[in-house]
Scaffold this motif. Sequence first.
Motif, PDB file in Angstrom:
ATOM      1  N   VAL A   1       0.835  -1.202   0.000  1.00  0.00           N
ATOM      2  CA  VAL A   1       0.000   0.000   0.000  1.00  0.00           C
ATOM      3  C   VAL A   1       0.874   1.257   0.000  1.00  0.00           C
ATOM      4  O   VAL A   1       0.626   2.203  -0.753  1.00  0.00           O
ATOM      5  CB  VAL A   1      -0.950  -0.005   1.225  1.00  0.00           C
ATOM      6  CG1 VAL A   1      -1.666   1.319   1.363  1.00  0.00           C
ATOM      7  CG2 VAL A   1      -1.952  -1.146   1.113  1.00  0.00           C
ATOM      8  N   HIS A   2       1.896   1.205   0.807  1.00  0.00           N
ATOM      9  CA  HIS A   2       2.825   2.334   0.906  1.00  0.00           C
ATOM     10  C   HIS A   2       3.452   2.638  -0.457  1.00  0.00           C
ATOM     11  O   HIS A   2       3.499   3.793  -0.902  1.00  0.00           O
ATOM     12  CB  HIS A   2       3.912   2.000   1.936  1.00  0.00           C
ATOM     13  CG  HIS A   2       4.846   3.126   2.197  1.00  0.00           C
ATOM     14  ND1 HIS A   2       4.471   4.243   2.903  1.00  0.00           N
ATOM     15  CD2 HIS A   2       6.130   3.311   1.835  1.00  0.00           C
ATOM     16  CE1 HIS A   2       5.490   5.077   2.966  1.00  0.00           C
ATOM     17  NE2 HIS A   2       6.525   4.536   2.328  1.00  0.00           N
ATOM     18  N   ALA A   3       3.917   1.590  -1.139  1.00  0.00           N
ATOM     19  CA  ALA A   3       4.550   1.754  -2.454  1.00  0.00           C
ATOM     20  C   ALA A   3       3.548   2.289  -3.477  1.00  0.00           C
ATOM     21  O   ALA A   3       3.884   3.147  -4.301  1.00  0.00           O
ATOM     22  CB  ALA A   3       5.121   0.417  -2.924  1.00  0.00           C
ATOM     23  N   LEU A   4       2.319   1.783  -3.399  1.00  0.00           N
ATOM     24  CA  LEU A   4       1.282   2.214  -4.337  1.00  0.00           C
ATOM     25  C   LEU A   4       0.954   3.698  -4.157  1.00  0.00           C
ATOM     26  O   LEU A   4       0.795   4.438  -5.135  1.00  0.00           O
ATOM     27  CB  LEU A   4       0.029   1.360  -4.126  1.00  0.00           C
ATOM     28  CG  LEU A   4      -1.092   1.510  -5.145  1.00  0.00           C
ATOM     29  CD1 LEU A   4      -0.593   1.201  -6.547  1.00  0.00           C
ATOM     30  CD2 LEU A   4      -2.244   0.599  -4.768  1.00  0.00           C
ATOM     31  N   LEU A   5       0.872   4.127  -2.914  1.00  0.00           N
ATOM     32  CA  LEU A   5       0.602   5.542  -2.633  1.00  0.00           C
ATOM     33  C   LEU A   5       1.723   6.412  -3.198  1.00  0.00           C
ATOM     34  O   LEU A   5       1.479   7.447  -3.831  1.00  0.00           O
ATOM     35  CB  LEU A   5       0.474   5.774  -1.114  1.00  0.00           C
ATOM     36  CG  LEU A   5      -0.772   5.202  -0.442  1.00  0.00           C
ATOM     37  CD1 LEU A   5      -0.639   5.245   1.070  1.00  0.00           C
ATOM     38  CD2 LEU A   5      -2.015   5.971  -0.894  1.00  0.00           C
ATOM     39  N   ALA A   6       2.969   5.960  -2.992  1.00  0.00           N
ATOM     40  CA  ALA A   6       4.124   6.730  -3.463  1.00  0.00           C
ATOM     41  C   ALA A   6       4.131   6.794  -4.993  1.00  0.00           C
ATOM     42  O   ALA A   6       4.344   7.848  -5.584  1.00  0.00           O
ATOM     43  CB  ALA A   6       5.416   6.102  -2.945  1.00  0.00           C
ATOM     44  N   ARG A   7       3.856   5.655  -5.619  1.00  0.00           N
ATOM     45  CA  ARG A   7       3.924   5.569  -7.077  1.00  0.00           C
ATOM     46  C   ARG A   7       2.829   6.384  -7.755  1.00  0.00           C
ATOM     47  O   ARG A   7       3.044   6.991  -8.798  1.00  0.00           O
ATOM     48  CB  ARG A   7       3.819   4.090  -7.492  1.00  0.00           C
ATOM     49  CG  ARG A   7       3.897   3.830  -8.977  1.00  0.00           C
ATOM     50  CD  ARG A   7       4.376   2.414  -9.273  1.00  0.00           C
ATOM     51  NE  ARG A   7       3.534   1.390  -8.666  1.00  0.00           N
ATOM     52  CZ  ARG A   7       2.377   0.993  -9.176  1.00  0.00           C
ATOM     53  NH1 ARG A   7       1.904   1.538 -10.278  1.00  0.00           N
ATOM     54  NH2 ARG A   7       1.684   0.044  -8.582  1.00  0.00           N
ATOM     55  N   THR A   8       1.621   6.390  -7.174  1.00  0.00           N
ATOM     56  CA  THR A   8       0.499   7.070  -7.821  1.00  0.00           C
ATOM     57  C   THR A   8       0.344   8.524  -7.360  1.00  0.00           C
ATOM     58  O   THR A   8      -0.319   9.311  -8.024  1.00  0.00           O
ATOM     59  CB  THR A   8      -0.838   6.350  -7.514  1.00  0.00           C
ATOM     60  OG1 THR A   8      -0.993   6.261  -6.095  1.00  0.00           O
ATOM     61  CG2 THR A   8      -0.845   4.955  -8.111  1.00  0.00           C
ATOM     62  N   GLY A   9       0.936   8.851  -6.220  1.00  0.00           N
ATOM     63  CA  GLY A   9       0.753  10.196  -5.680  1.00  0.00           C
ATOM     64  C   GLY A   9      -0.621  10.396  -5.059  1.00  0.00           C
ATOM     65  O   GLY A   9      -1.078  11.515  -4.883  1.00  0.00           O
ATOM     66  N   ALA A  10      -1.303   9.290  -4.738  1.00  0.00           N
ATOM     67  CA  ALA A  10      -2.623   9.403  -4.114  1.00  0.00           C
ATOM     68  C   ALA A  10      -2.482   9.863  -2.665  1.00  0.00           C
ATOM     69  O   ALA A  10      -1.614   9.377  -1.952  1.00  0.00           O
ATOM     70  CB  ALA A  10      -3.330   8.049  -4.156  1.00  0.00           C
ATOM     71  N   PRO A  11      -3.334  10.803  -2.243  1.00  0.00           N
ATOM     72  CA  PRO A  11      -3.297  11.243  -0.844  1.00  0.00           C
ATOM     73  C   PRO A  11      -3.916  10.201   0.091  1.00  0.00           C
ATOM     74  O   PRO A  11      -5.114   9.925  -0.008  1.00  0.00           O
ATOM     75  CB  PRO A  11      -4.116  12.535  -0.852  1.00  0.00           C
ATOM     76  CG  PRO A  11      -5.032  12.410  -2.027  1.00  0.00           C
ATOM     77  CD  PRO A  11      -4.370  11.514  -3.023  1.00  0.00           C
ATOM     78  N   ALA A  12      -3.120   9.616   0.955  1.00  0.00           N
ATOM     79  CA  ALA A  12      -3.610   8.563   1.855  1.00  0.00           C
ATOM     80  C   ALA A  12      -4.757   9.061   2.731  1.00  0.00           C
ATOM     81  O   ALA A  12      -5.639   8.281   3.112  1.00  0.00           O
ATOM     82  CB  ALA A  12      -2.464   8.055   2.721  1.00  0.00           C
ATOM     83  N   ALA A  13      -4.763  10.346   3.021  1.00  0.00           N
ATOM     84  CA  ALA A  13      -5.780  10.920   3.905  1.00  0.00           C
ATOM     85  C   ALA A  13      -7.182  10.833   3.295  1.00  0.00           C
ATOM     86  O   ALA A  13      -8.180  10.983   3.991  1.00  0.00           O
ATOM     87  CB  ALA A  13      -5.441  12.364   4.232  1.00  0.00           C
ATOM     88  N   GLN A  14      -7.238  10.614   1.968  1.00  0.00           N
ATOM     89  CA  GLN A  14      -8.547  10.516   1.304  1.00  0.00           C
ATOM     90  C   GLN A  14      -8.944   9.069   1.068  1.00  0.00           C
ATOM     91  O   GLN A  14      -9.906   8.787   0.380  1.00  0.00           O
ATOM     92  CB  GLN A  14      -8.514  11.248  -0.046  1.00  0.00           C
ATOM     93  CG  GLN A  14      -8.079  12.680   0.026  1.00  0.00           C
ATOM     94  CD  GLN A  14      -8.932  13.489   0.973  1.00  0.00           C
ATOM     95  OE1 GLN A  14      -8.424  13.953   1.978  1.00  0.00           O
ATOM     96  NE2 GLN A  14     -10.195  13.610   0.688  1.00  0.00           N
TER      97      GLN A  14
END
Length: 280
Positions: free
Chosen positions: A131-144
């Motif tokens: 999940v961490h890698a996916l957030l970094a790769r896509t630039g998705a805001p985890a807070a959302q």
Amino acid sequence: RAKKRGRNHVAFFEQAMQLEVEFRLSLEHDLGMAIAGGQMRVHVQTQVDSDGEPAGAELLLRWQHPERGNVSPAQFIPIAEDSGLILPLGAWVLEQGCRTLARLHEAGCRLPLSINVSPKQFRQTGFVDQVHALLARTGAPAAQLIFEVTESLLIDNLDEAIERMNELAALGIRFSIDDFGTGYSSLAYLKRLPLHELKIDKSFVQDMPHDGDDTAIVRMILSMARHLNLHVVAEGVETREQADFLVANGCQLMQGYFYSRPEPIGEWLARLLVPARQET
Ligand code: C2E
Ligand code: MG
Ligand code: MG
Ligand code: MG
């Protein structure tokens, strides 16, 4: 004669069971090729606040089978969970969700997205890193990002589940308990979990406010959530009467056919992003 009829019954059930097993095996086989075959789609259902304004959305997986047509998630998700195919499927949905979040974020739209995370997916080794890698790769805001999990996740190993939830919460991800009230678990865990939200199962919403028991359960969940500082989403809201009752009893978020049906993610996103583009 009774004996013969008994034997016939047994034969009938054996045959029915055999057909069921074959059906599941065939679906499992086809499901294994569904992602690569471009048969999976993500649909989105908007959640609204008490004013009827969009406040979030849930991603729902859809399978367009080449011969069988649309296969319901109620049918293929359990097969995916049992066979382990839920891991690639879940990863795929998560990726679609993160890409969508990144696009919303770019457009200045801060709508949170809820994604269903199955127990096997949640428990797999390396899930937090993934999940961490996916957030970094896509630039998705985890807070959302909101993960919807079910109470069944908590039954086997509560401590492990809490630890993993805390690790994901540290990334900024929030948690919602899906189908709340239908699971087999005690209320004591609620205060031990890093929870943001409860989703009242649609089976309680459906017969409300005519069914006294369901109405009492919904009121109880809303009042308990208020005391525990948790948000509540009511799912399966189909009528104005249900919506009015929920709002009158302090439910902040509603999801159901009364407001909108699940729709293809592309259409949903386009509709949402058009006004944002026109402003600039
Ligand atoms: P869920 O997470 O509880 O999703 C809500 C279900 O209620 C969805 O069914 C949605 O289409 C349906 N629904 C929404 N509004 C109404 C309404 O007003 N009335 C009624 N009767 N139903 C309504 P769907 O899409 O068939 O999904 C069924 C279940 O399959 C989901 O229940 C969820 O447990 C599972 N599922 C769906 N997508 C995924 C996924 O990507 N991953 C995982 N692990 N599970 C998924
Ligand atoms: Mg859900
Ligand atoms: Mg649900
Ligand atoms: Mg449900």
